[in-house]
Design an enzyme around this catalytic site. Structure first.
Site, short mmCIF file in Angstrom:
data_model
loop_
_atom_site.label_atom_id
_atom_site.label_comp_id
_atom_site.label_asym_id
_atom_site.label_seq_id
_atom_site.Cartn_x
_atom_site.Cartn_y
_atom_site.Cartn_z
N LYS A 51 -55.98 51.51 5.63
CA LYS A 51 -55.58 52.68 4.85
C LYS A 51 -54.47 52.37 3.86
CE LYS A 51 -57.64 56.31 7.53
NZ LYS A 51 -57.53 57.36 8.55
N ARG A 71 -59.76 53.52 15.83
CA ARG A 71 -60.90 53.58 14.89
C ARG A 71 -60.71 52.47 13.87
NH1 ARG A 71 -62.24 56.09 10.10
NH2 ARG A 71 -64.35 56.94 10.00
N1 HH2 Z 1 -60.29 58.45 8.84
C1 HH2 Z 1 -61.32 58.48 7.96
C2 HH2 Z 1 -62.51 59.13 8.29
N2 HH2 Z 1 -62.66 59.74 9.49
N3 HH2 Z 1 -61.79 60.31 11.60
C3 HH2 Z 1 -60.79 60.30 12.47
N4 HH2 Z 1 -60.93 60.91 13.65
N5 HH2 Z 1 -59.59 59.69 12.20
C4 HH2 Z 1 -59.38 59.05 11.01
O1 HH2 Z 1 -58.25 58.52 10.81
C5 HH2 Z 1 -60.43 59.05 10.04
C6 HH2 Z 1 -61.65 59.71 10.38
C7 HH2 Z 1 -61.18 57.81 6.64
O2 HH2 Z 1 -61.51 56.45 6.73
P1 HH2 Z 1 -62.92 55.83 6.35
O3 HH2 Z 1 -64.01 56.47 7.15
O4 HH2 Z 1 -62.82 54.37 6.47
O5 HH2 Z 1 -63.09 56.16 4.80
P2 HH2 Z 1 -63.90 57.25 3.98
O6 HH2 Z 1 -63.40 58.60 4.37
O7 HH2 Z 1 -63.60 56.91 2.55
O8 HH2 Z 1 -65.36 57.12 4.30
#
Ligand code: HH2
Length: 303
Positions: free
Chosen positions: A246, A280
């Site tokens: 992040k 995660r």
């Molecule tokens: N972060 C993201 C998405 N979903 N869910 C939970 N429970 N906690 C988190 O910190 C979280 C989440 C964002 O990260 P990522 O899925 O890698 O990116 P994007 O939203 O661009 O798909």
């Protein structure tokens, strides 16, 4: 097929975890996660064109399914499938589009894996369809707020749900996040959403909480939350932390998402030692190994 090995199930037993943290089991339709002796790894499988780290890699469902199987083989305990990027500034996608992205992947992985699958969505229609295809856990970044039908679905299906804190919406959340005391406010929010979910029929044992690293938080808010995890762990629910690759890591290191592995591992280890039960992560093998060391420090090596 990937199955829980006997070693995995033995990890489910043993002495209680460090004080102030969840020590229970999370029962899913495809196996049990136990937090008494080890931290679970939730692997991120984004099926989007625009996710901040892995966007565009898995537009072909076959590729996504192969990646999910590889993640399970690398030590993931749960595969978290997402069909809408919620990075800062992201625009929502329609339910139809999200369904088109995620359903073939949930279906394919369900046939190939026996570990739990989680669906990363705040839309009850997407969650319902994914659960119908064999998903086990709903990961709702809005903590049941964006779609009023979500709580009833989770209660009726009796599945675990992740309640995540976010200030604002993905489109606006990084504009000017403000808190007086970020740890207390996030804790109060999560406590209120736990109460709401339980009042609406969700079993308390099925609730996981998450401070929402990067969701309406400045660099210092994120750092304060990671430092304040013991306070959030004292809510008594399993605690999930998603810091992988992040922006706050990029700000400290001056690094692009592709260069944030070491920073992500450091954050994961710090989170485990501060009481996280689920990490995660994008990088399953590396995170699994780093967390194994953190778990040995936290729980003992079981010699
Ligand atoms: N972060 C993201 C998405 N979903 N869910 C939970 N429970 N906690 C988190 O910190 C979280 C989440 C964002 O990260 P990522 O899925 O890698 O990116 P994007 O939203 O661009 O798909």
């Amino acid at each position: 097929m990937i199955h829980f090995s006997p070693a995995d199930s033995s990890l489910a037993c043993g002495p209680a975890a460090a004080s102030g943290t969840a020590t229970g089991n999370l029962l899913t339709r495809h196996g049990r996660l136990s937090f008494s002796r080890r931290t679970a790894i939730m692997a991120i499988l984004n099926v989007t064109p625009d996710s901040f780290c892995d966007g565009g890699r898995r537009l072909d469902p076959e590729r996504a399914i192969a990646d999910g199987i590889e993640m399970a083989e690398a030590g993931a305990d749960v595969i978290d499938i997402g069909g809408e990027s919620t990075r800062p500034g992201a625009r929502p996608v329609s339910e139809d589009e999200e369904l088109e992205r995620v359903l073939p992947v949930v279906r394919g992985l369900r046939h190939g894996l026996s570990i739990p699958i989680s669906i990363d969505t705040y839309k009850s229609g997407v969650a319902r369809a994914a659960l119908g295809e064999g998903a086990d856990i709903v990961n709702d970044i809005s903590a049941l707020r964006f779609d009023t039908a979500m709580v009833g679905l989770v209660a009726a299906e009796k599945v675990p749900v992740v309640l995540m804190h976010m200030q604002g919406t993905p489109r606006t959340m990084q504009a000017e996040p403000r808190y007086h005391d970020v740890v207390r406010e996030v804790g109060d929010f999560l406590a209120a959403q736990i109460r709401y979910a339980v009042e609406q029929g969700v079993e308390q044992d099925n609730i996981i909480v998450d401070p929402g690293i990067g969701f309406g938080k400045s660099l210092n808010h994120n750092l304060a939350l990671l430092r304040g995890l013991p306070e959030l762990a004292s809510l008594g629910q399993p605690l999930l932390v998603g810091a992988s690759r992040k922006t706050f890591i990029g700000k400290i290191l001056g690094a692009e998402p592709s260069e944030r592995l070491e920073g992500s591992l450091a954050a994961a280890v710090a989170a485990v030692l501060a009481g996280a039960n689920v990490i995660r992560a994008h990088d399953v093998k590396e995170t699994r190994n780093a967390v194994r060391i953190a778990d040995a420090i936290r729980f003992g090596a079981g010699e």
